[in-house]
Design a protein around this motif. Structure first.
Motif, PDB file in Angstrom:
ATOM      1  N   PRO A  76       0.826  -1.217   0.000  1.00 31.57           N
ATOM      2  CA  PRO A  76       0.000   0.000   0.000  1.00 31.57           C
ATOM      3  C   PRO A  76       0.855   1.260   0.000  1.00 31.57           C
ATOM      4  O   PRO A  76       1.961   1.283   0.548  1.00 31.57           O
ATOM      5  CB  PRO A  76      -0.797  -0.120   1.307  1.00 31.57           C
ATOM      6  CG  PRO A  76      -0.769  -1.576   1.650  1.00 31.57           C
ATOM      7  CD  PRO A  76       0.551  -2.087   1.160  1.00 31.57           C
ATOM      8  N   ILE A  77       0.322   2.311  -0.583  1.00 27.27           N
ATOM      9  CA  ILE A  77       1.058   3.566  -0.699  1.00 27.27           C
ATOM     10  C   ILE A  77       1.434   4.127   0.671  1.00 27.27           C
ATOM     11  O   ILE A  77       2.473   4.768   0.828  1.00 27.27           O
ATOM     12  CB  ILE A  77       0.226   4.610  -1.501  1.00 27.27           C
ATOM     13  CG1 ILE A  77       1.072   5.839  -1.838  1.00 27.27           C
ATOM     14  CG2 ILE A  77      -1.042   4.984  -0.772  1.00 27.27           C
ATOM     15  CD1 ILE A  77       2.198   5.578  -2.779  1.00 27.27           C
ATOM     16  N   GLY A  78       0.630   3.842   1.681  1.00 28.84           N
ATOM     17  CA  GLY A  78       0.906   4.376   3.011  1.00 28.84           C
ATOM     18  C   GLY A  78       2.177   3.848   3.649  1.00 28.84           C
ATOM     19  O   GLY A  78       2.667   4.431   4.628  1.00 28.84           O
ATOM     20  N   ARG A  79       2.724   2.766   3.122  1.00 24.04           N
ATOM     21  CA  ARG A  79       3.943   2.207   3.695  1.00 24.04           C
ATOM     22  C   ARG A  79       5.215   2.828   3.118  1.00 24.04           C
ATOM     23  O   ARG A  79       6.315   2.533   3.588  1.00 24.04           O
ATOM     24  CB  ARG A  79       3.982   0.693   3.492  1.00 24.04           C
ATOM     25  CG  ARG A  79       3.017  -0.078   4.379  1.00 24.04           C
ATOM     26  CD  ARG A  79       3.561  -1.454   4.706  1.00 24.04           C
ATOM     27  NE  ARG A  79       4.862  -1.400   5.361  1.00 24.04           N
ATOM     28  CZ  ARG A  79       5.621  -2.470   5.585  1.00 24.04           C
ATOM     29  NH1 ARG A  79       5.207  -3.663   5.195  1.00 24.04           N
ATOM     30  NH2 ARG A  79       6.788  -2.356   6.184  1.00 24.04           N
ATOM     31  N   MET A  80       5.102   3.668   2.119  1.00 27.82           N
ATOM     32  CA  MET A  80       6.294   4.203   1.468  1.00 27.82           C
ATOM     33  C   MET A  80       7.237   4.942   2.412  1.00 27.82           C
ATOM     34  O   MET A  80       8.461   4.792   2.306  1.00 27.82           O
ATOM     35  CB  MET A  80       5.930   5.107   0.291  1.00 27.82           C
ATOM     36  CG  MET A  80       7.155   5.516  -0.532  1.00 27.82           C
ATOM     37  SD  MET A  80       6.842   6.808  -1.756  1.00 27.82           S
ATOM     38  CE  MET A  80       5.752   5.960  -2.881  1.00 27.82           C
ATOM     39  N   PRO A  81       6.752   5.777   3.354  1.00 25.26           N
ATOM     40  CA  PRO A  81       7.709   6.485   4.226  1.00 25.26           C
ATOM     41  C   PRO A  81       8.615   5.549   5.022  1.00 25.26           C
ATOM     42  O   PRO A  81       9.704   5.954   5.435  1.00 25.26           O
ATOM     43  CB  PRO A  81       6.781   7.292   5.153  1.00 25.26           C
ATOM     44  CG  PRO A  81       5.540   7.499   4.352  1.00 25.26           C
ATOM     45  CD  PRO A  81       5.375   6.214   3.587  1.00 25.26           C
ATOM     46  N   VAL A 118       7.378  -1.942  -4.771  1.00 31.56           N
ATOM     47  CA  VAL A 118       6.611  -0.769  -5.192  1.00 31.56           C
ATOM     48  C   VAL A 118       5.516  -0.481  -4.173  1.00 31.56           C
ATOM     49  O   VAL A 118       5.105  -1.354  -3.413  1.00 31.56           O
ATOM     50  CB  VAL A 118       5.975  -0.959  -6.600  1.00 31.56           C
ATOM     51  CG1 VAL A 118       7.044  -1.157  -7.654  1.00 31.56           C
ATOM     52  CG2 VAL A 118       4.997  -2.127  -6.607  1.00 31.56           C
ATOM     53  N   PHE A 119       5.043   0.765  -4.203  1.00 32.34           N
ATOM     54  CA  PHE A 119       3.981   1.207  -3.298  1.00 32.34           C
ATOM     55  C   PHE A 119       2.863   1.850  -4.112  1.00 32.34           C
ATOM     56  O   PHE A 119       3.089   2.843  -4.807  1.00 32.34           O
ATOM     57  CB  PHE A 119       4.527   2.218  -2.285  1.00 32.34           C
ATOM     58  CG  PHE A 119       5.626   1.678  -1.415  1.00 32.34           C
ATOM     59  CD1 PHE A 119       5.340   0.977  -0.245  1.00 32.34           C
ATOM     60  CD2 PHE A 119       6.956   1.858  -1.773  1.00 32.34           C
ATOM     61  CE1 PHE A 119       6.360   0.470   0.554  1.00 32.34           C
ATOM     62  CE2 PHE A 119       7.979   1.359  -0.970  1.00 32.34           C
ATOM     63  CZ  PHE A 119       7.680   0.667   0.188  1.00 32.34           C
ATOM     64  N   GLY A 120       1.657   1.291  -4.011  1.00 29.33           N
ATOM     65  CA  GLY A 120       0.511   1.864  -4.707  1.00 29.33           C
ATOM     66  C   GLY A 120       0.340   1.314  -6.110  1.00 29.33           C
ATOM     67  O   GLY A 120       1.290   0.879  -6.760  1.00 29.33           O
ATOM     68  N   TRP A 121      -0.895   1.354  -6.600  1.00 27.90           N
ATOM     69  CA  TRP A 121      -1.212   0.787  -7.904  1.00 27.90           C
ATOM     70  C   TRP A 121      -0.505   1.441  -9.077  1.00 27.90           C
ATOM     71  O   TRP A 121      -0.064   0.731  -9.998  1.00 27.90           O
ATOM     72  CB  TRP A 121      -2.719   0.806  -8.121  1.00 27.90           C
ATOM     73  CG  TRP A 121      -3.470  -0.224  -7.346  1.00 27.90           C
ATOM     74  CD1 TRP A 121      -4.369  -0.015  -6.330  1.00 27.90           C
ATOM     75  CD2 TRP A 121      -3.399  -1.645  -7.501  1.00 27.90           C
ATOM     76  NE1 TRP A 121      -4.841  -1.217  -5.849  1.00 27.90           N
ATOM     77  CE2 TRP A 121      -4.261  -2.233  -6.557  1.00 27.90           C
ATOM     78  CE3 TRP A 121      -2.668  -2.487  -8.357  1.00 27.90           C
ATOM     79  CZ2 TRP A 121      -4.431  -3.611  -6.451  1.00 27.90           C
ATOM     80  CZ3 TRP A 121      -2.836  -3.857  -8.252  1.00 27.90           C
ATOM     81  CH2 TRP A 121      -3.702  -4.401  -7.308  1.00 27.90           C
ATOM     82  N   PRO A 122      -0.388   2.776  -9.153  1.00 27.67           N
ATOM     83  CA  PRO A 122       0.317   3.357 -10.304  1.00 27.67           C
ATOM     84  C   PRO A 122       1.750   2.851 -10.447  1.00 27.67           C
ATOM     85  O   PRO A 122       2.234   2.642 -11.560  1.00 27.67           O
ATOM     86  CB  PRO A 122       0.271   4.864 -10.005  1.00 27.67           C
ATOM     87  CG  PRO A 122      -0.961   5.044  -9.186  1.00 27.67           C
ATOM     88  CD  PRO A 122      -1.004   3.832  -8.306  1.00 27.67           C
ATOM     89  N   ALA A 123       2.412   2.615  -9.313  1.00 27.82           N
ATOM     90  CA  ALA A 123       3.787   2.104  -9.368  1.00 27.82           C
ATOM     91  C   ALA A 123       3.816   0.648  -9.801  1.00 27.82           C
ATOM     92  O   ALA A 123       4.708   0.224 -10.543  1.00 27.82           O
ATOM     93  CB  ALA A 123       4.460   2.269  -8.013  1.00 27.82           C
ATOM     94  N   VAL A 124       2.837  -0.157  -9.336  1.00 30.64           N
ATOM     95  CA  VAL A 124       2.742  -1.553  -9.764  1.00 30.64           C
ATOM     96  C   VAL A 124       2.605  -1.608 -11.283  1.00 30.64           C
ATOM     97  O   VAL A 124       3.346  -2.308 -11.979  1.00 30.64           O
ATOM     98  CB  VAL A 124       1.528  -2.262  -9.121  1.00 30.64           C
ATOM     99  CG1 VAL A 124       1.397  -3.684  -9.658  1.00 30.64           C
ATOM    100  CG2 VAL A 124       1.640  -2.276  -7.602  1.00 30.64           C
ATOM    101  N   ARG A 125       1.640  -0.850 -11.779  1.00 29.35           N
ATOM    102  CA  ARG A 125       1.375  -0.864 -13.214  1.00 29.35           C
ATOM    103  C   ARG A 125       2.597  -0.413 -14.006  1.00 29.35           C
ATOM    104  O   ARG A 125       2.922  -0.991 -15.045  1.00 29.35           O
ATOM    105  CB  ARG A 125       0.183   0.044 -13.532  1.00 29.35           C
ATOM    106  CG  ARG A 125      -0.193   0.024 -15.010  1.00 29.35           C
ATOM    107  CD  ARG A 125      -1.214   1.094 -15.375  1.00 29.35           C
ATOM    108  NE  ARG A 125      -1.576   0.993 -16.777  1.00 29.35           N
ATOM    109  CZ  ARG A 125      -0.855   1.490 -17.780  1.00 29.35           C
ATOM    110  NH1 ARG A 125       0.274   2.148 -17.522  1.00 29.35           N
ATOM    111  NH2 ARG A 125      -1.262   1.334 -19.038  1.00 29.35           N
ATOM    112  N   GLU A 126       3.265   0.633 -13.536  1.00 30.70           N
ATOM    113  CA  GLU A 126       4.398   1.177 -14.282  1.00 30.70           C
ATOM    114  C   GLU A 126       5.517   0.148 -14.446  1.00 30.70           C
ATOM    115  O   GLU A 126       6.112   0.034 -15.527  1.00 30.70           O
ATOM    116  CB  GLU A 126       4.940   2.426 -13.592  1.00 30.70           C
ATOM    117  CG  GLU A 126       6.082   3.082 -14.354  1.00 30.70           C
ATOM    118  CD  GLU A 126       6.638   4.286 -13.611  1.00 30.70           C
ATOM    119  OE1 GLU A 126       6.624   5.387 -14.185  1.00 30.70           O
ATOM    120  OE2 GLU A 126       7.095   4.116 -12.458  1.00 30.70           O
TER     121      GLU A 126
END
Length: 232
Positions: A76-81, A118-126
């Motif tokens: 999930p994107i929230g784990r990026m930090p 990766v974190f979040g769907w846009p990064a997965v897709r990319e």
């Protein structure tokens, strides 16, 4: 195989309880339709039967595509930090699954895989899209930095990222996108020649290239988040 487990969700529109099958791992060699769904931004979508509100479960799974040499930990994107701790977890998981701590047969598969976080769907897709088009993902991140250097302004904000979303014969189509909502903020186009130039002159980016490759989180986002990991 691809693995799923039931999870309870609350509809953000009406509060109705929804039970859906959440993916824990995706094997794209056996289920290429899942890969297509990710590329089409449709994977793990759910629509509430009570109010027709549509939303998407944040990614929390491992993605395997042996044919294309990819193993991606999707979080999930929230784990990026806290990406350094996530990198440690992912490195250990890969080690026991396909790396040095795995059985010989699994290690033979792992030798051909690139390991990414990766974190979040846009990064997965990319990541999947870039491999589809035979792009080096480290060079792609350097291209983003080059575009930022050239741009008079950019809509940079917490949670807003530049992601490659399409390609044509003439060049690349990027968007600045809110990773949590997947809403596009601004579009950016670039000729293919920029990628080719960076790829041909990667020695000029040696220091940044090394920072991006230092760990499975290969993304310019980590350059903005403190000291980072010590060089190996």
């Amino acid at each position: 195989m691809s693995l799923f487990q039931p999870v309870n969700l609350v509809c953000p529109g009406c509060g109705e309880l929804i039970i859906m099958e959440a993916v824990g791992s995706v094997n794209a060699d056996r289920r290429p339709d899942f890969r297509d769904d990710i590329l089409n931004s449709e994977f793990q979508d759910v629509t509430c039967a009570s109010c027709n509100e549509s939303f998407r479960l944040q990614p929390s799974f491992n993605y395997l595509d042996v044919g294309r040499g990819q193993w991606i930990a999707c979080l999930p994107i929230g784990r990026m930090p806290d990406y350094l701790a996530a990198e440690d977890e992912v490195t250990e998981l890969f080690a026991v699954s396909y790396g040095e701590k795995a059985p010989r047969a699994a290690r033979d598969v792992g030798d051909e895989l690139s390991v990414r976080l990766v974190f979040g769907w846009p990064a997965v897709r990319e990541k999947i899209f870039a491999r589809e088009h035979e792009l080096d993902d480290v060079v792609l991140e350097l291209v983003k930095l080059d575009l930022l250097r050239r741009a008079p302004s950019a809509p940079m904000a917490p949670g807003v990222e530049m992601r490659l979303v399409n390609m044509t014969d003439d060049g690349f189509g990027f968007v600045w996108i809110d990773s949590a909502t997947e809403k596009a903020v601004e579009e950016v186009t670039a000729p293919r020649s920029i990628y080719d130039h960076v790829e041909a002159n990667v020695d000029g980016w040696r220091a940044t290239h090394a920072l991006l490759e230092n760990g499975p989180f290969v993304d310019i986002q980590k350059l903005y988040m403190g000291q980072g990991r010590d060089a190996a």
